[in-house]
Scaffold this motif. Structure first.
Motif, mmCIF file in Angstrom:
data_model
loop_
_atom_site.group_PDB
_atom_site.id
_atom_site.type_symbol
_atom_site.label_atom_id
_atom_site.label_comp_id
_atom_site.label_asym_id
_atom_site.label_seq_id
_atom_site.Cartn_x
_atom_site.Cartn_y
_atom_site.Cartn_z
ATOM 1 N N GLN A 274 2.503 -3.994 -4.393
ATOM 2 C CA GLN A 274 3.174 -2.702 -4.510
ATOM 3 C C GLN A 274 3.282 -2.017 -3.158
ATOM 4 O O GLN A 274 2.300 -1.931 -2.404
ATOM 5 C CB GLN A 274 2.407 -1.797 -5.477
ATOM 6 N N VAL A 275 4.463 -1.519 -2.873
ATOM 7 C CA VAL A 275 4.714 -0.704 -1.680
ATOM 8 C C VAL A 275 5.204 0.660 -2.149
ATOM 9 O O VAL A 275 6.184 0.747 -2.886
ATOM 10 C CB VAL A 275 5.755 -1.354 -0.760
ATOM 11 N N THR A 276 4.502 1.695 -1.728
ATOM 12 C CA THR A 276 4.887 3.052 -2.095
ATOM 13 C C THR A 276 5.054 3.874 -0.823
ATOM 14 O O THR A 276 4.137 3.936 -0.006
ATOM 15 C CB THR A 276 3.833 3.710 -3.001
ATOM 16 N N VAL A 277 6.231 4.479 -0.678
ATOM 17 C CA VAL A 277 6.529 5.282 0.503
ATOM 18 C C VAL A 277 6.655 6.731 0.060
ATOM 19 O O VAL A 277 7.528 7.080 -0.736
ATOM 20 C CB VAL A 277 7.821 4.822 1.187
ATOM 21 N N GLY B 143 0.815 -1.201 0.000
ATOM 22 C CA GLY B 143 0.000 0.000 0.000
ATOM 23 C C GLY B 143 0.845 1.245 0.000
ATOM 24 O O GLY B 143 2.055 1.195 -0.254
ATOM 25 N N LEU B 144 0.198 2.365 0.277
ATOM 26 C CA LEU B 144 0.856 3.670 0.334
ATOM 27 C C LEU B 144 1.035 4.060 1.795
ATOM 28 O O LEU B 144 0.089 4.019 2.581
ATOM 29 C CB LEU B 144 0.000 4.706 -0.385
ATOM 30 N N VAL B 145 2.254 4.444 2.138
ATOM 31 C CA VAL B 145 2.561 4.808 3.514
ATOM 32 C C VAL B 145 3.518 5.988 3.510
ATOM 33 O O VAL B 145 4.292 6.154 2.555
ATOM 34 C CB VAL B 145 3.148 3.598 4.281
ATOM 35 N N GLU B 146 3.481 6.790 4.545
ATOM 36 C CA GLU B 146 4.397 7.919 4.648
ATOM 37 C C GLU B 146 5.768 7.464 5.153
ATOM 38 O O GLU B 146 5.892 6.400 5.780
ATOM 39 C CB GLU B 146 3.828 8.968 5.595
#
Length: 119
Positions: A114-117, A10-13
């Protein structure tokens, strides 16, 4: 038929955490070293971490040591990757792998998650 299905991306800060899961079917992970790889856009696939049968031995690429933890639950036929203190450079598609796994090869691969930082 061997199948590996990843989830948890996922999307993470920046500084956040994610836990990836890899559910295996068609074979028993208990007899195999299992691992995670990743591939960022425009880059080659990179080894991230692996865990031996029984879980006593783990191996990590230097860039994730101290931040990522690989684990396995043989009863659930599942492998995990706990990712903490995430950085933008961790952004990639993460793949579960197994079957004769080494840092540069594996026989079986999942479809990836998918990993989005974000920075």
């Amino acid at each position: 038929q061997v199948r590996l299905v990843e989830s948890g991306g996922g999307l993470v800060e920046t500084g956040g955490s994610l836990r990836l899961s890899c559910a295996a079917s068609g074979f028993t992970i208990g007899g195999h070293r299992m691992g995670w790889f990743r591939q960022a856009p425009g880059k080659e696939r990179e080894f991230v971490a692996s865990i031996a049968r029984g879980g006593d031995d783990t191996d990590y690429v230097d860039s994730v040591k101290g931040r990522f933890t690989i684990s396995r639950d043989d009863a659930k036929n599942t492998v995990y990757l706990q990712m903490n203190s995430l950085k933008p450079e961790d952004t990639a598609k993460y793949y579960c792998a197994g079957g004769g796994l080494r840092r540069d090869r594996a026989a079986w691969w999942g479809q990836g998650t998918q990993v989005t930082v974000s920075s």
